[in-house]
Every structure is written in C-alpha cells, then in structure tokens.
Design a protein around this motif. Sequence first.
Motif, PDB file in Angstrom:
ATOM      1  N   THR A 164       5.551 -60.190 -18.745  1.00  0.00           N
ATOM      2  CA  THR A 164       5.349 -61.624 -18.587  1.00  0.00           C
ATOM      3  C   THR A 164       4.400 -61.806 -17.417  1.00  0.00           C
ATOM      4  N   SER A 165       3.975 -63.016 -17.191  1.00  0.00           N
ATOM      5  CA  SER A 165       3.031 -63.245 -16.094  1.00  0.00           C
ATOM      6  C   SER A 165       3.721 -63.087 -14.749  1.00  0.00           C
ATOM      7  N   GLY A 166       2.919 -62.863 -13.735  1.00  0.00           N
ATOM      8  CA  GLY A 166       3.450 -62.737 -12.386  1.00  0.00           C
ATOM      9  C   GLY A 166       4.167 -63.997 -11.944  1.00  0.00           C
ATOM     10  N   GLY A 167       3.606 -65.156 -12.278  1.00  0.00           N
ATOM     11  CA  GLY A 167       4.239 -66.424 -11.928  1.00  0.00           C
ATOM     12  C   GLY A 167       5.584 -66.600 -12.609  1.00  0.00           C
ATOM     13  N   SER A 168       5.661 -66.174 -13.854  1.00  0.00           N
ATOM     14  CA  SER A 168       6.929 -66.268 -14.578  1.00  0.00           C
ATOM     15  C   SER A 168       7.979 -65.349 -13.967  1.00  0.00           C
ATOM     16  N   LYS A 169       7.556 -64.162 -13.551  1.00  0.00           N
ATOM     17  CA  LYS A 169       8.500 -63.250 -12.888  1.00  0.00           C
ATOM     18  C   LYS A 169       9.011 -63.854 -11.582  1.00  0.00           C
ATOM     19  N   VAL A 170       8.135 -64.533 -10.858  1.00  0.00           N
ATOM     20  CA  VAL A 170       8.558 -65.184  -9.607  1.00  0.00           C
ATOM     21  C   VAL A 170       9.579 -66.276  -9.904  1.00  0.00           C
ATOM     22  N   VAL A 171       9.316 -67.098 -10.911  1.00  0.00           N
ATOM     23  CA  VAL A 171      10.253 -68.167 -11.258  1.00  0.00           C
ATOM     24  C   VAL A 171      11.598 -67.570 -11.670  1.00  0.00           C
ATOM     25  N   LEU A 172      11.574 -66.529 -12.487  1.00  0.00           N
ATOM     26  CA  LEU A 172      12.828 -65.896 -12.906  1.00  0.00           C
ATOM     27  C   LEU A 172      13.571 -65.295 -11.712  1.00  0.00           C
ATOM     28  N   ALA A 173      12.846 -64.661 -10.811  1.00  0.00           N
ATOM     29  CA  ALA A 173      13.488 -64.100  -9.606  1.00  0.00           C
ATOM     30  C   ALA A 173      14.110 -65.215  -8.775  1.00  0.00           C
ATOM     31  N   LEU A 174      13.418 -66.336  -8.682  1.00  0.00           N
ATOM     32  CA  LEU A 174      13.955 -67.460  -7.914  1.00  0.00           C
ATOM     33  C   LEU A 174      15.204 -68.050  -8.557  1.00  0.00           C
ATOM     34  N   THR A 175      15.322 -67.962  -9.887  1.00  0.00           N
ATOM     35  CA  THR A 175      16.561 -68.436 -10.517  1.00  0.00           C
ATOM     36  C   THR A 175      17.736 -67.554 -10.093  1.00  0.00           C
ATOM     37  N   HIS A 176      17.506 -66.258  -9.989  1.00  0.00           N
ATOM     38  CA  HIS A 176      18.561 -65.343  -9.540  1.00  0.00           C
ATOM     39  C   HIS A 176      18.954 -65.662  -8.099  1.00  0.00           C
ATOM     40  N   ILE A 177      17.952 -65.880  -7.279  1.00  0.00           N
ATOM     41  CA  ILE A 177      18.204 -66.182  -5.866  1.00  0.00           C
ATOM     42  C   ILE A 177      18.913 -67.525  -5.729  1.00  0.00           C
ATOM     43  N   ALA A 178      18.553 -68.493  -6.555  1.00  0.00           N
ATOM     44  CA  ALA A 178      19.187 -69.814  -6.489  1.00  0.00           C
ATOM     45  C   ALA A 178      20.681 -69.729  -6.769  1.00  0.00           C
ATOM     46  N   VAL A 179      21.058 -68.968  -7.796  1.00  0.00           N
ATOM     47  CA  VAL A 179      22.486 -68.799  -8.100  1.00  0.00           C
ATOM     48  C   VAL A 179      23.190 -68.171  -6.903  1.00  0.00           C
ATOM     49  N   ALA A 180      22.629 -67.097  -6.398  1.00  0.00           N
ATOM     50  CA  ALA A 180      23.270 -66.392  -5.278  1.00  0.00           C
ATOM     51  C   ALA A 180      23.315 -67.251  -4.019  1.00  0.00           C
ATOM     52  N   ALA A 181      22.262 -68.001  -3.760  1.00  0.00           N
ATOM     53  CA  ALA A 181      22.189 -68.813  -2.541  1.00  0.00           C
ATOM     54  C   ALA A 181      23.245 -69.909  -2.514  1.00  0.00           C
ATOM     55  N   VAL A 182      23.645 -70.381  -3.672  1.00  0.00           N
ATOM     56  CA  VAL A 182      24.694 -71.399  -3.734  1.00  0.00           C
ATOM     57  C   VAL A 182      26.064 -70.739  -3.885  1.00  0.00           C
ATOM     58  N   LEU A 183      26.152 -69.766  -4.779  1.00  0.00           N
ATOM     59  CA  LEU A 183      27.438 -69.181  -5.137  1.00  0.00           C
ATOM     60  C   LEU A 183      28.065 -68.372  -4.001  1.00  0.00           C
ATOM     61  N   ILE A 184      27.306 -67.502  -3.375  1.00  0.00           N
ATOM     62  CA  ILE A 184      27.900 -66.620  -2.366  1.00  0.00           C
ATOM     63  C   ILE A 184      28.446 -67.411  -1.182  1.00  0.00           C
ATOM     64  N   PRO A 185      27.652 -68.226  -0.512  1.00  0.00           N
ATOM     65  CA  PRO A 185      28.251 -68.968   0.617  1.00  0.00           C
ATOM     66  C   PRO A 185      29.288 -69.996   0.157  1.00  0.00           C
ATOM     67  N   GLY A 186      29.066 -70.609  -1.001  1.00  0.00           N
ATOM     68  CA  GLY A 186      30.012 -71.615  -1.491  1.00  0.00           C
ATOM     69  C   GLY A 186      31.378 -71.044  -1.793  1.00  0.00           C
ATOM     70  N   LEU A 187      31.417 -69.919  -2.501  1.00  0.00           N
ATOM     71  CA  LEU A 187      32.700 -69.302  -2.818  1.00  0.00           C
ATOM     72  C   LEU A 187      33.326 -68.652  -1.587  1.00  0.00           C
ATOM     73  N   ARG A 188      32.515 -68.177  -0.668  1.00  0.00           N
ATOM     74  CA  ARG A 188      33.069 -67.620   0.583  1.00  0.00           C
ATOM     75  C   ARG A 188      33.801 -68.720   1.367  1.00  0.00           C
ATOM     76  N   ARG A 189      33.225 -69.917   1.396  1.00  0.00           N
ATOM     77  CA  ARG A 189      33.870 -71.023   2.117  1.00  0.00           C
ATOM     78  C   ARG A 189      35.159 -71.480   1.453  1.00  0.00           C
ATOM     79  N   SER A 190      35.180 -71.409   0.121  1.00  0.00           N
ATOM     80  CA  SER A 190      36.359 -71.901  -0.599  1.00  0.00           C
ATOM     81  C   SER A 190      37.426 -70.830  -0.818  1.00  0.00           C
ATOM     82  N   ALA A 191      37.144 -69.602  -0.417  1.00  0.00           N
ATOM     83  CA  ALA A 191      38.070 -68.489  -0.662  1.00  0.00           C
ATOM     84  C   ALA A 191      39.346 -68.648   0.169  1.00  0.00           C
ATOM     85  N   GLY A 192      40.386 -68.025  -0.373  1.00  0.00           N
ATOM     86  CA  GLY A 192      41.628 -67.934   0.375  1.00  0.00           C
ATOM     87  C   GLY A 192      42.535 -69.083   0.148  1.00  0.00           C
TER      88      GLY A 192
END
Length: 120
Positions: free
Chosen positions: A92-120
């Motif tokens: 795929t194009s380089g730009g498309s790979k960047v967008v796809l990588a950013l989707t992975h980062i977006a999930v992690a950027a919200v999920l990891i700190p969010g679930l860490r705060r709500s844990a326990g």
Amino acid sequence: MLVVAGAVLATVLVWVIGEPLLGHDLVVVSPGQPAMDLGLAEIAFVALASSLLGWAALAILERVTTRALTIWTIAALVVLAVSFLPFAGVETSGGSKVVLALTHIAVAAVLIPGLRRSAG
C-alpha cells in the motif's frame, strides 16, 4: 465501557482524517490475497474487538493475580509492537501505512491509560 468507546472513536477520527480528508486510500494487498479496502466499518470493528479483548484480559488477570496491572500493561505494549509487523508484508502507499499505524497507536493511546486508571 467509556474507555472502549473512546478507543473506537479515536480510531474512527484517525480514519476520517486519513482517508476522506487527506485522501489516503486504505487498500492493502497481502501476498496471495485479494486487495482489501479498509473502510470505516472494518476499522471500527477491529478497534472495538481489540479493545474488548484488552478489557477482558485485564478483568481476567485481576481475578487471578495481584500483579494484573503490570502484566496487562506489558502485554498491551507487546501486542501494540507486534501489531506493526504486518505492515512489512503488505503493499500500500506510504501514506496509507502511516494512517494504519496511527489507528493502532490511537487505540493504544486511549485504551492503555484509560484501562489502567479504571483497573482494580
């Protein structure tokens, strides 16, 4: 549940900016497979499924170990890192790979700190 919704929303926003607004067509071709157009539904589904799996994994770990948050955080970061491996094998194009990588980062950027705060 708000954290999961936030992770999906963040991913959808990345897709909206990357594909319709910036024009990066998220069509990927894997060796021996037909081309796959990653539209909004596919992006949102994967974000939702991975977020729910992450949430379930944390809930299970909290029931079986006192070190659940540490184990889950390390596992989540490893899963994030491994999620980038398929980019090496798709066309795929380089730009498309960047967008796809950013989707992975977006999930992690919200999920990891969010679930860490709500844990326990």
